[in-house]
Design a protein around this motif. Structure first.
Motif, PDB file in Angstrom:
ATOM      1  N   ARG A  32       0.809  -1.220   0.000  1.00  0.00           N
ATOM      2  CA  ARG A  32       0.000   0.000   0.000  1.00  0.00           C
ATOM      3  C   ARG A  32       0.845   1.274   0.000  1.00  0.00           C
ATOM      4  O   ARG A  32       0.324   2.363  -0.186  1.00  0.00           O
ATOM      5  CB  ARG A  32      -0.964  -0.012   1.167  1.00  0.00           C
ATOM      6  N   GLN A  33       2.125   1.163   0.160  1.00  0.00           N
ATOM      7  CA  GLN A  33       3.015   2.322   0.099  1.00  0.00           C
ATOM      8  C   GLN A  33       3.423   2.661  -1.335  1.00  0.00           C
ATOM      9  O   GLN A  33       3.889   3.775  -1.602  1.00  0.00           O
ATOM     10  CB  GLN A  33       4.286   2.047   0.912  1.00  0.00           C
ATOM     11  N   ILE A  34       3.246   1.737  -2.246  1.00  0.00           N
ATOM     12  CA  ILE A  34       3.752   1.933  -3.608  1.00  0.00           C
ATOM     13  C   ILE A  34       3.003   3.036  -4.350  1.00  0.00           C
ATOM     14  O   ILE A  34       3.626   3.926  -4.934  1.00  0.00           O
ATOM     15  CB  ILE A  34       3.738   0.600  -4.393  1.00  0.00           C
ATOM     16  N   SER A  35       1.682   3.007  -4.355  1.00  0.00           N
ATOM     17  CA  SER A  35       0.958   4.018  -5.142  1.00  0.00           C
ATOM     18  C   SER A  35       1.155   5.433  -4.605  1.00  0.00           C
ATOM     19  O   SER A  35       1.380   6.349  -5.421  1.00  0.00           O
ATOM     20  CB  SER A  35      -0.521   3.651  -5.288  1.00  0.00           C
ATOM     21  N   PRO A  36       1.125   5.688  -3.288  1.00  0.00           N
ATOM     22  CA  PRO A  36       1.421   7.057  -2.843  1.00  0.00           C
ATOM     23  C   PRO A  36       2.843   7.492  -3.209  1.00  0.00           C
ATOM     24  O   PRO A  36       3.075   8.658  -3.541  1.00  0.00           O
ATOM     25  CB  PRO A  36       1.251   7.006  -1.321  1.00  0.00           C
ATOM     26  N   TRP A  37       3.773   6.543  -3.176  1.00  0.00           N
ATOM     27  CA  TRP A  37       5.154   6.881  -3.540  1.00  0.00           C
ATOM     28  C   TRP A  37       5.232   7.268  -5.015  1.00  0.00           C
ATOM     29  O   TRP A  37       5.858   8.273  -5.364  1.00  0.00           O
ATOM     30  CB  TRP A  37       6.074   5.690  -3.239  1.00  0.00           C
ATOM     31  N   LEU A  38       4.589   6.483  -5.875  1.00  0.00           N
ATOM     32  CA  LEU A  38       4.601   6.806  -7.304  1.00  0.00           C
ATOM     33  C   LEU A  38       3.970   8.165  -7.564  1.00  0.00           C
ATOM     34  O   LEU A  38       4.484   8.961  -8.364  1.00  0.00           O
ATOM     35  CB  LEU A  38       3.861   5.725  -8.095  1.00  0.00           C
ATOM     36  N   ARG A  39       2.853   8.448  -6.890  1.00  0.00           N
ATOM     37  CA  ARG A  39       2.199   9.750  -7.080  1.00  0.00           C
ATOM     38  C   ARG A  39       3.092  10.891  -6.604  1.00  0.00           C
ATOM     39  O   ARG A  39       3.172  11.937  -7.241  1.00  0.00           O
ATOM     40  CB  ARG A  39       0.859   9.775  -6.348  1.00  0.00           C
ATOM     41  N   ALA A  40       3.752  10.691  -5.474  1.00  0.00           N
ATOM     42  CA  ALA A  40       4.628  11.736  -4.945  1.00  0.00           C
ATOM     43  C   ALA A  40       5.797  11.992  -5.886  1.00  0.00           C
ATOM     44  O   ALA A  40       6.111  13.144  -6.193  1.00  0.00           O
ATOM     45  CB  ALA A  40       5.131  11.334  -3.561  1.00  0.00           C
ATOM     46  N   VAL A  41       6.418  10.939  -6.355  1.00  0.00           N
ATOM     47  CA  VAL A  41       7.537  11.100  -7.284  1.00  0.00           C
ATOM     48  C   VAL A  41       7.045  11.693  -8.602  1.00  0.00           C
ATOM     49  O   VAL A  41       7.772  12.427  -9.267  1.00  0.00           O
ATOM     50  CB  VAL A  41       8.264   9.751  -7.496  1.00  0.00           C
ATOM     51  N   GLY A  42       5.789  11.406  -8.954  1.00  0.00           N
ATOM     52  CA  GLY A  42       5.209  11.938 -10.179  1.00  0.00           C
ATOM     53  C   GLY A  42       4.762  13.376 -10.077  1.00  0.00           C
ATOM     54  O   GLY A  42       4.203  13.923 -11.019  1.00  0.00           O
ATOM     55  N   GLY A  43       4.951  14.004  -8.920  1.00  0.00           N
ATOM     56  CA  GLY A  43       4.666  15.424  -8.834  1.00  0.00           C
ATOM     57  C   GLY A  43       3.655  15.843  -7.813  1.00  0.00           C
ATOM     58  O   GLY A  43       3.437  17.032  -7.629  1.00  0.00           O
ATOM     59  N   ALA A  44       3.001  14.908  -7.116  1.00  0.00           N
ATOM     60  CA  ALA A  44       2.023  15.305  -6.104  1.00  0.00           C
ATOM     61  C   ALA A  44       2.712  16.032  -4.949  1.00  0.00           C
ATOM     62  O   ALA A  44       2.133  16.904  -4.326  1.00  0.00           O
ATOM     63  CB  ALA A  44       1.253  14.093  -5.586  1.00  0.00           C
ATOM     64  N   THR A  45       3.955  15.686  -4.655  1.00  0.00           N
ATOM     65  CA  THR A  45       4.788  16.391  -3.689  1.00  0.00           C
ATOM     66  C   THR A  45       6.170  16.526  -4.325  1.00  0.00           C
ATOM     67  O   THR A  45       6.498  15.798  -5.251  1.00  0.00           O
ATOM     68  CB  THR A  45       4.910  15.611  -2.355  1.00  0.00           C
ATOM     69  N   PRO A  46       6.982  17.439  -3.823  1.00  0.00           N
ATOM     70  CA  PRO A  46       8.322  17.562  -4.415  1.00  0.00           C
ATOM     71  C   PRO A  46       9.086  16.243  -4.323  1.00  0.00           C
ATOM     72  O   PRO A  46       9.224  15.658  -3.249  1.00  0.00           O
ATOM     73  CB  PRO A  46       8.984  18.650  -3.571  1.00  0.00           C
ATOM     74  N   ALA A  47       9.556  15.748  -5.467  1.00  0.00           N
ATOM     75  CA  ALA A  47      10.248  14.455  -5.514  1.00  0.00           C
ATOM     76  C   ALA A  47      11.479  14.451  -4.627  1.00  0.00           C
ATOM     77  O   ALA A  47      11.839  13.427  -4.059  1.00  0.00           O
ATOM     78  CB  ALA A  47      10.626  14.108  -6.951  1.00  0.00           C
ATOM     79  N   SER A  48      12.111  15.594  -4.474  1.00  0.00           N
ATOM     80  CA  SER A  48      13.335  15.644  -3.675  1.00  0.00           C
ATOM     81  C   SER A  48      13.070  15.332  -2.212  1.00  0.00           C
ATOM     82  O   SER A  48      13.979  14.951  -1.485  1.00  0.00           O
ATOM     83  CB  SER A  48      13.999  17.015  -3.816  1.00  0.00           C
ATOM     84  N   THR A  49      11.827  15.497  -1.759  1.00  0.00           N
ATOM     85  CA  THR A  49      11.499  15.205  -0.363  1.00  0.00           C
ATOM     86  C   THR A  49      10.977  13.785  -0.179  1.00  0.00           C
ATOM     87  O   THR A  49      10.732  13.369   0.938  1.00  0.00           O
ATOM     88  CB  THR A  49      10.445  16.183   0.177  1.00  0.00           C
ATOM     89  N   GLN A  50      10.826  13.056  -1.247  1.00  0.00           N
ATOM     90  CA  GLN A  50      10.279  11.699  -1.186  1.00  0.00           C
ATOM     91  C   GLN A  50      11.412  10.699  -0.965  1.00  0.00           C
ATOM     92  O   GLN A  50      12.282  10.565  -1.812  1.00  0.00           O
ATOM     93  CB  GLN A  50       9.521  11.376  -2.475  1.00  0.00           C
ATOM     94  N   PRO A  51      11.402   9.984   0.182  1.00  0.00           N
ATOM     95  CA  PRO A  51      12.470   8.994   0.397  1.00  0.00           C
ATOM     96  C   PRO A  51      12.308   7.794  -0.535  1.00  0.00           C
ATOM     97  O   PRO A  51      11.242   7.555  -1.097  1.00  0.00           O
ATOM     98  CB  PRO A  51      12.275   8.585   1.857  1.00  0.00           C
ATOM     99  N   ASP A  52      13.383   7.054  -0.672  1.00  0.00           N
ATOM    100  CA  ASP A  52      13.334   5.827  -1.459  1.00  0.00           C
ATOM    101  C   ASP A  52      12.438   4.821  -0.748  1.00  0.00           C
ATOM    102  O   ASP A  52      12.176   4.939   0.451  1.00  0.00           O
ATOM    103  CB  ASP A  52      14.741   5.279  -1.658  1.00  0.00           C
TER     104      ASP A  52
END
Length: 147
Positions: free
Chosen positions: A59-79
């Motif tokens: 369940r962490q995968i889709s929010p991560w993809l959305r965040a990296v895709g621009g929903a939040t700044p990608a630079s703040t998204q951990p691996d």
């Protein structure tokens, strides 16, 4: 299903089933998901089906993809790493998503200890493509709630 693709690479990942169909009351055993992966790279193609994600991890995968895709700044998204190091995700912050595959998900041409090392595939991803992959992952994951 997560589908990430560019002109050289294609990775499809989807949840197939619970590893153990009958609930036993064990927090981990009840929630292991078997994920199927199909990979195409210039070096070769392969597939795998392994119990490698807990339902909560999946369940962490889709929010991560959305965040990296621009929903939040990608630079703040951990691996994104999981308990089993079979599949993980990272990003460059400049439009590339990295899929890390090791152990059972590693390419079949790797020998011995090479399967333990991460085989990293870097894919040029668009915001729309990542959002679409996240939406599709959510649809495929819906039949597998935490038990």
């Amino acid at each position: 299903m997560v589908l990430l693709a560019d002109h050289e690479h294609r990775i499809r990942l989807r949840p197939l089933r619970y590893q153990f169909p009958v609930v036993s009351g064990d927090e981990y055993d009840d929630n292991w998901l078997v994920a199927e992966g199909k990979v195409i790279t210039p070096e070769g193609s392969w597939s795998f089906a392994e119990p490698c994600l807990l339902t909560d991890e999946a369940r962490q995968i889709s929010p991560w993809l959305r965040a990296v895709g621009g929903a939040t700044p990608a630079s703040t998204q951990p691996d994104l790493y999981f308990l089993e190091p079979v599949v993980s995700f990272s990003h460059t912050g400049s439009g590339f998503v990295r899929v890390h595959l090791s152990q059972e998900a590693a390419p079949p041409w790797l020998d011995g200890d090479e399967h333990l090392d991460e085989y990293v595939i870097e894919i040029k991803a668009t915001a729309a493509g990542l959002r679409q992959a996240a939406d599709e992952w959510d649809r495929c994951l819906a039949p597998f709630p935490p038990r």
